[in-house]
Design an enzyme around this catalytic site. Structure first.
Site, PDB file in Angstrom:
ATOM      1  N   THR A 159       1.127   3.745   2.170  1.00 14.12           N
ATOM      2  CA  THR A 159       1.814   4.171   3.397  1.00 14.12           C
ATOM      3  C   THR A 159       3.110   3.382   3.565  1.00 14.12           C
ATOM      4  OG1 THR A 159      -0.413   4.441   4.299  1.00 14.12           O
ATOM      5  CG2 THR A 159       1.424   4.718   5.838  1.00 14.12           C
ATOM      6  N   GLY A 190       0.808  -1.213   0.000  1.00 13.43           N
ATOM      7  CA  GLY A 190       0.000   0.000   0.000  1.00 13.43           C
ATOM      8  C   GLY A 190       0.837   1.258   0.000  1.00 13.43           C
ATOM      9  N   GLU A 192      -0.654 -10.715   3.550  1.00 12.59           N
ATOM     10  CA  GLU A 192      -0.414  -9.830   4.703  1.00 12.59           C
ATOM     11  C   GLU A 192      -0.734 -10.551   6.006  1.00 12.59           C
ATOM     12  OE1 GLU A 192      -1.207  -5.492   2.564  1.00 12.59           O
ATOM     13  OE2 GLU A 192      -2.874  -6.530   3.520  1.00 12.59           O
ATOM     14  N   GLY A 196       0.304  -1.325   6.417  1.00 13.77           N
ATOM     15  CA  GLY A 196      -0.741  -0.321   6.544  1.00 13.77           C
ATOM     16  C   GLY A 196      -2.054  -0.946   6.960  1.00 13.77           C
ATOM     17  N   LYS A 254      -8.182  -4.669   6.713  1.00 17.66           N
ATOM     18  CA  LYS A 254      -7.123  -4.563   5.713  1.00 17.66           C
ATOM     19  C   LYS A 254      -7.608  -5.201   4.408  1.00 17.66           C
ATOM     20  CE  LYS A 254      -2.878  -5.463   6.547  1.00 17.66           C
ATOM     21  NZ  LYS A 254      -2.555  -4.380   5.597  1.00 17.66           N
ATOM     22  N   GLY A 272      -7.652  -3.273   1.321  1.00 12.67           N
ATOM     23  CA  GLY A 272      -8.067  -2.298   0.308  1.00 12.67           C
ATOM     24  C   GLY A 272      -7.279  -2.473  -0.982  1.00 12.67           C
TER      25      GLY A 272
HETATM   26  C1  5RP Z   1      -3.501  -3.788   1.177  1.00 21.80           C
HETATM   27  C2  5RP Z   1      -3.714  -3.200   2.523  1.00 21.80           C
HETATM   28  C3  5RP Z   1      -3.174  -1.843   2.771  1.00 21.80           C
HETATM   29  O1  5RP Z   1      -2.290  -1.904   3.846  1.00 21.80           O
HETATM   30  C4  5RP Z   1      -4.312  -0.920   3.087  1.00 21.80           C
HETATM   31  O2  5RP Z   1      -5.225  -0.955   2.003  1.00 21.80           O
HETATM   32  C5  5RP Z   1      -3.834   0.507   3.332  1.00 21.80           C
HETATM   33  O3  5RP Z   1      -3.349   1.043   2.142  1.00 21.80           O
HETATM   34  P1  5RP Z   1      -2.797   2.526   2.065  1.00 21.80           P
HETATM   35  O4  5RP Z   1      -1.568   2.593   2.916  1.00 21.80           O
HETATM   36  O5  5RP Z   1      -2.509   2.698   0.588  1.00 21.80           O
HETATM   37  O6  5RP Z   1      -3.877   3.454   2.537  1.00 21.80           O
HETATM   38  O7  5RP Z   1      -4.304  -3.782   3.401  1.00 21.80           O
HETATM   39  O8  5RP Z   1      -4.088  -5.064   1.081  1.00 21.80           O
END
Ligand code: 5RP
Length: 237
Positions: free
Chosen positions: A32, A30, A106, A85, A97, A99
């Site tokens: 972050t 992600g 993960e 993230g 988690k 997204g």
């Molecule tokens: C991916 C995730 C990411 O950690 C989560 O979506 C946060 O993403 P971002 O740091 O782009 O906001 O779980 O599967």
């Protein structure tokens, strides 16, 4: 208007303070974590020695391009630390988690780590999980049946698509996003989801985070230490 990328950068870069030479580190996925990986690569160029397991093909490509040493679970039984993230964090450090669709790897990596550090901007802190649709990774075979069974748990479920086709995870599976609105009993919900045939993994990460680093608009990073609670998903300490 807050510049979210600045808050993500604050949290991402702070996470790398927890990395020490000799560690085996899990790298989440992600935007972050992107900042954390870049900072980690700077420290590696300055002499830090780490080996990393990425949680997605995107993260793997980034880590390789920055010259980070990678390893896999044939070489190490557990990780010292994972930095990742989240899409939502509740007051008990429970997470949503997935997204970005990398939730399965993960979770495998988080469950194999002695310490899980989560990096978020302050907009990810919620009183209750569920406003962000809960991602559930499912087998493509029979996904329509799996979707209907997920809906019976009280959500509106949609198959994630990209470019008009089902979104494919790095594991060749589909993602169903479950719009619950509010999840009042995350542990019960996780158990019910896990019982559905065809479900591979859900994006509920309960009792897995040890520390949450929150990038705040005041330009600081808040450190939230999570209460240590036993989780059947974690390796024994
Ligand atoms: C991916 C995730 C990411 O950690 C989560 O979506 C946060 O993403 P971002 O740091 O782009 O906001 O779980 O599967």
């Amino acid at each position: 208007m807050i510049d979210l990328s600045q808050l993500k950068r604050l949290a991402g870069e702070r996470a790398v303070d927890y990395v020490q030479s000799g560690m085996a580190v899990g790298l989440g996925s992600g935007s972050t974590v992107f900042y954390a990986i870049q900072r980690l690569a700077e420290r590696v160029r300055a002499g830090l020695e780490v080996r990393c397991i990425p949680t997605s093909l995107v993260t793997e490509r980034l880590a390789r391009s920055l010259g980070l040493r990678l390893l896999d679970f044939s070489e190490v039984a557990e990780l010292d630390l994972v930095i990742d993230g989240a899409d939502e964090v509740d007051p008990n450090c429970n997470l949503v988690k997935g997204g970005g669709g990398a939730l399965l790897r993960e979770k495998v990596v988080a469950a194999a780590a002695r310490r899980v550090v989560i990096l978020v901007d302050e907009t990810k802190l919620v009183g209750r999980l569920g406003a962000f649709p809960l991602p559930v990774e499912v087998l493509p075979f029979g996904w329509q049946v799996t979707l209907r069974r997920l809906e019976r748990l009280g959500c509106r479920a949609t198959l994630r698509e990209r470019g008009g086709e089902p979104f494919l995870t790095d594991n060749g599976n589909f993602i169903i996003d479950c719009h619950f609105g509010e999840i009042s009993a995350p542990a019960e919900l996780e158990r019910e989801i896990d019982l559905i045939p065809g479900v591979v993994e859900s994006g509920l990460f309960l009792n897995l985070a040890d520390l949450v680093l929150v990038g705040r608009r005041e330009g600081i990073v808040e450190e939230i230490t999570c209460r240590a609670r036993p989780s059947p998903q974690r390796l024994p300490a």
